[in-house]
Scaffold this motif. Sequence first.
Motif, PDB file in Angstrom:
ATOM      1  N   TYR A  40       0.883  -1.224  -0.300  1.00  0.00           N
ATOM      2  CA  TYR A  40       0.035   0.217  -0.019  1.00  0.00           C
ATOM      3  C   TYR A  40       0.845   1.062   0.257  1.00  0.00           C
ATOM      4  N   TYR A  41       1.263   1.990  -1.188  1.00  0.00           N
ATOM      5  CA  TYR A  41       2.253   2.847  -0.721  1.00  0.00           C
ATOM      6  C   TYR A  41       1.761   4.147  -0.873  1.00  0.00           C
ATOM      7  N   ALA A  42       0.968   4.411  -0.591  1.00  0.00           N
ATOM      8  CA  ALA A  42      -0.256   5.726  -0.331  1.00  0.00           C
ATOM      9  C   ALA A  42       0.263   5.930   1.279  1.00  0.00           C
ATOM     10  N   ALA A  43       0.494   5.274   2.015  1.00  0.00           N
ATOM     11  CA  ALA A  43       0.851   4.634   3.653  1.00  0.00           C
ATOM     12  C   ALA A  43       2.341   5.589   4.150  1.00  0.00           C
ATOM     13  N   ILE A  44       2.807   5.629   2.789  1.00  0.00           N
ATOM     14  CA  ILE A  44       4.554   6.069   2.689  1.00  0.00           C
ATOM     15  C   ILE A  44       4.579   7.412   3.369  1.00  0.00           C
ATOM     16  N   PRO A  45       3.852   8.779   3.527  1.00  0.00           N
ATOM     17  CA  PRO A  45       3.820   9.228   4.312  1.00  0.00           C
ATOM     18  C   PRO A  45       3.617   9.225   5.701  1.00  0.00           C
ATOM     19  N   GLN A  46       1.567   8.292   5.825  1.00  0.00           N
ATOM     20  CA  GLN A  46       1.922   8.278   7.238  1.00  0.00           C
ATOM     21  C   GLN A  46       3.348   7.334   7.652  1.00  0.00           C
ATOM     22  N   ILE A  47       3.624   6.346   7.237  1.00  0.00           N
ATOM     23  CA  ILE A  47       4.441   5.833   7.874  1.00  0.00           C
ATOM     24  C   ILE A  47       5.715   6.892   8.814  1.00  0.00           C
ATOM     25  N   ALA A  48       5.428   8.107   7.453  1.00  0.00           N
ATOM     26  CA  ALA A  48       7.192   8.658   8.043  1.00  0.00           C
ATOM     27  C   ALA A  48       6.834   9.509   9.215  1.00  0.00           C
ATOM     28  N   GLN A  49       4.870   9.995   9.325  1.00  0.00           N
ATOM     29  CA  GLN A  49       4.956  10.196  10.988  1.00  0.00           C
ATOM     30  C   GLN A  49       4.799   9.197  11.955  1.00  0.00           C
ATOM     31  N   CYS A  50       5.107   7.800  11.958  1.00  0.00           N
ATOM     32  CA  CYS A  50       4.789   6.915  12.599  1.00  0.00           C
ATOM     33  C   CYS A  50       6.267   7.372  13.700  1.00  0.00           C
ATOM     34  N   PRO A  51       5.531   7.701  15.566  1.00  0.00           N
ATOM     35  CA  PRO A  51       7.018   7.638  15.747  1.00  0.00           C
ATOM     36  C   PRO A  51       7.696   6.012  16.832  1.00  0.00           C
ATOM     37  N   VAL A  52       7.885   5.641  15.832  1.00  0.00           N
ATOM     38  CA  VAL A  52       8.785   4.505  16.039  1.00  0.00           C
ATOM     39  C   VAL A  52      10.189   4.934  15.602  1.00  0.00           C
ATOM     40  N   SER A  53      11.275   4.220  15.986  1.00  0.00           N
ATOM     41  CA  SER A  53      12.556   4.797  15.580  1.00  0.00           C
ATOM     42  C   SER A  53      12.926   4.675  14.306  1.00  0.00           C
ATOM     43  N   LEU A  54      13.064   5.490  14.155  1.00  0.00           N
ATOM     44  CA  LEU A  54      13.451   5.991  12.489  1.00  0.00           C
ATOM     45  C   LEU A  54      13.670   4.502  11.310  1.00  0.00           C
ATOM     46  N   VAL A  55      14.689   3.703  11.957  1.00  0.00           N
ATOM     47  CA  VAL A  55      14.500   2.352  11.548  1.00  0.00           C
ATOM     48  C   VAL A  55      14.011   1.420  11.206  1.00  0.00           C
ATOM     49  N   PHE A  56      12.870   1.595  11.742  1.00  0.00           N
ATOM     50  CA  PHE A  56      11.551   1.381  10.813  1.00  0.00           C
ATOM     51  C   PHE A  56      10.721   1.832   9.990  1.00  0.00           C
ATOM     52  N   ARG A  57      10.909   3.371  10.284  1.00  0.00           N
ATOM     53  CA  ARG A  57      10.305   3.846   9.097  1.00  0.00           C
ATOM     54  C   ARG A  57      11.173   3.801   7.692  1.00  0.00           C
ATOM     55  N   LEU A  58      12.492   3.869   7.647  1.00  0.00           N
ATOM     56  CA  LEU A  58      13.130   3.726   6.830  1.00  0.00           C
ATOM     57  C   LEU A  58      13.235   2.599   5.851  1.00  0.00           C
ATOM     58  N   ARG A  59      12.948   1.397   7.014  1.00  0.00           N
ATOM     59  CA  ARG A  59      12.853   0.325   5.642  1.00  0.00           C
ATOM     60  C   ARG A  59      11.691   0.301   5.432  1.00  0.00           C
ATOM     61  N   GLY A  60      10.671   0.361   6.100  1.00  0.00           N
ATOM     62  CA  GLY A  60       9.440   0.289   5.370  1.00  0.00           C
ATOM     63  C   GLY A  60       9.123   1.393   4.114  1.00  0.00           C
ATOM     64  N   ILE A  61       9.592   2.636   4.449  1.00  0.00           N
ATOM     65  CA  ILE A  61      10.292   3.276   2.885  1.00  0.00           C
ATOM     66  C   ILE A  61      10.219   3.173   1.866  1.00  0.00           C
ATOM     67  N   ARG A  62      11.640   2.160   2.102  1.00  0.00           N
ATOM     68  CA  ARG A  62      12.018   2.122   1.164  1.00  0.00           C
ATOM     69  C   ARG A  62      11.884   0.753   0.733  1.00  0.00           C
ATOM     70  N   LEU A  63      11.604  -0.365   1.417  1.00  0.00           N
ATOM     71  CA  LEU A  63      11.041  -2.012   0.727  1.00  0.00           C
ATOM     72  C   LEU A  63       9.673  -1.325   0.340  1.00  0.00           C
ATOM     73  N   LEU A  64       8.583  -0.352   0.285  1.00  0.00           N
ATOM     74  CA  LEU A  64       7.460  -0.398  -0.165  1.00  0.00           C
ATOM     75  C   LEU A  64       8.099   0.384  -2.061  1.00  0.00           C
ATOM     76  N   ALA A  65       9.287   1.677  -1.722  1.00  0.00           N
ATOM     77  CA  ALA A  65      10.122   2.428  -2.290  1.00  0.00           C
ATOM     78  C   ALA A  65      10.426   0.831  -3.550  1.00  0.00           C
ATOM     79  N   GLU A  66      11.353   0.334  -3.223  1.00  0.00           N
ATOM     80  CA  GLU A  66      11.808  -1.104  -4.022  1.00  0.00           C
ATOM     81  C   GLU A  66      11.081  -1.714  -4.434  1.00  0.00           C
ATOM     82  N   ALA A  67       9.604  -2.211  -4.188  1.00  0.00           N
ATOM     83  CA  ALA A  67       8.817  -2.616  -4.619  1.00  0.00           C
ATOM     84  C   ALA A  67       7.487  -1.621  -5.654  1.00  0.00           C
ATOM     85  N   GLY A  68       7.848  -0.956  -5.306  1.00  0.00           N
ATOM     86  CA  GLY A  68       6.736   0.313  -6.228  1.00  0.00           C
ATOM     87  C   GLY A  68       7.567   1.108  -7.150  1.00  0.00           C
TER      88      GLY A  68
END
Length: 430
Positions: free
Chosen positions: A207-235
């Motif tokens: 669900y690529y539209a989630a990327i901006p909301q993942i960026a705003q999630c208050p967890v360590s940036l390690v989890f957010r960066l992984r999410g954005i990178r993997l979605l980008a590498e698929a999308g």
Amino acid sequence: MDKRFSNLFGFTEEQAITLLDTPLDQLAEDDSRYVAASELVNFATERSINALIRAVQNTDPSLDNRIVRRKSVESLGKLRSLQALPAISGCLADEDSYLVENAVWAIGEIGTQDSDILEEIAQLLEKPGQTYRVIIHTLAKLDYPPAAERIRKFVDATDKPTASAAISAVCRFTGDYSPIEKVLALLEHPNVYARRLCIQDLIDSRYYAAIPQIAQCPVSLVFRLRGIRLLAEAGIPAGAIAFTDIQPSLEQVIFDHPRDLKLVHGYDQTPTLEFVIRELYDTDFGRCYLATQTILEEYRESAGEALMATYAAEAHNDYGAHYHVMKLLGWLKYAPGYDLLVEGLNNREPQFQKSRAGAAIALGELGDTSAIPALVAVLETKIWDLKYAALMALEKLGDTSAHTIAANDQNWLIRAKATHTPASSKVINP
């Protein structure tokens, strides 16, 4: 596989294999076959893989041996050993639910399109006492649509992470993303583990539209960066998104300012400086970000000295607090922290990796152009987020000369950042 934390016990391959093969009744008091199984993940050789397979096939019922089997399956999964699939899939019918869980996870890591194996995993959804989240995640990861209706039964599970995984998998298999809002809502859940796990589910759902909301999630940036990178590498290869679509969110996460997050915690009244500094050590980064925001809003004049003191006392050895101190020194523009930031930038201890990127951003915020050579030098590392942060800091300091070097980097994200070429261009391929 990331091996930065590997080989902690210093075993040679031969020592680890010998220990793992030692019969249970011949072990010395301090021998640990579990440790041996852990260590063999460092040796991607046929000998090590065969030793781990032998350990998996050792069905001695003792608790110690059951634990070794679980760890051996895990190590084989990390090694992504195709030849181990028969031995690992043979564990799916075992009575040990923890072994079954590890086997399902390992099969997901190795990958398979064997419908018999995938169907056996799917049938575990009908078996009581299993870790259903792991099963659902693996079936989604390995793209097994025949499990969709069985997974659908878990979308209303009382366990939120299980429900989240189920919703994401059904969305992906059916193409109907209308229920995905329930997963997105977990990005603001008060429990840190629920927030982290739903990022994985959004990755699985594509669900690529989630990327901006993942960026705003208050967890360590390690989890957010992984999410954005993997979605980008698929999308991006699929043509669903472009680098320019993800760049704002990516850079927002690397900058990692609390103002850009949807904080899930709050204070009833303004806490003391001592209290919020202690909060920087919390394992829930949501609390750390709230503390960081409070320091920036309430204690800008007095926090610099207090941060240097907590660094000297404890934060130098606490990788979470270390990171937050690095970032705060930059945003506070606390000039006496310059040397500490350069030290943080060059800290090669693996547990402080995210602090290196944090220090790079902080040096950019500090505004001292003396940092430019040190920032350029880290472009020689293999750590993509550190290099990306260095490029952002160099831009902040008014120097983009290093972008020419970065334009030929091995990592596609660094090339994209350096060239500002839209990711939809054929030049940039994840």
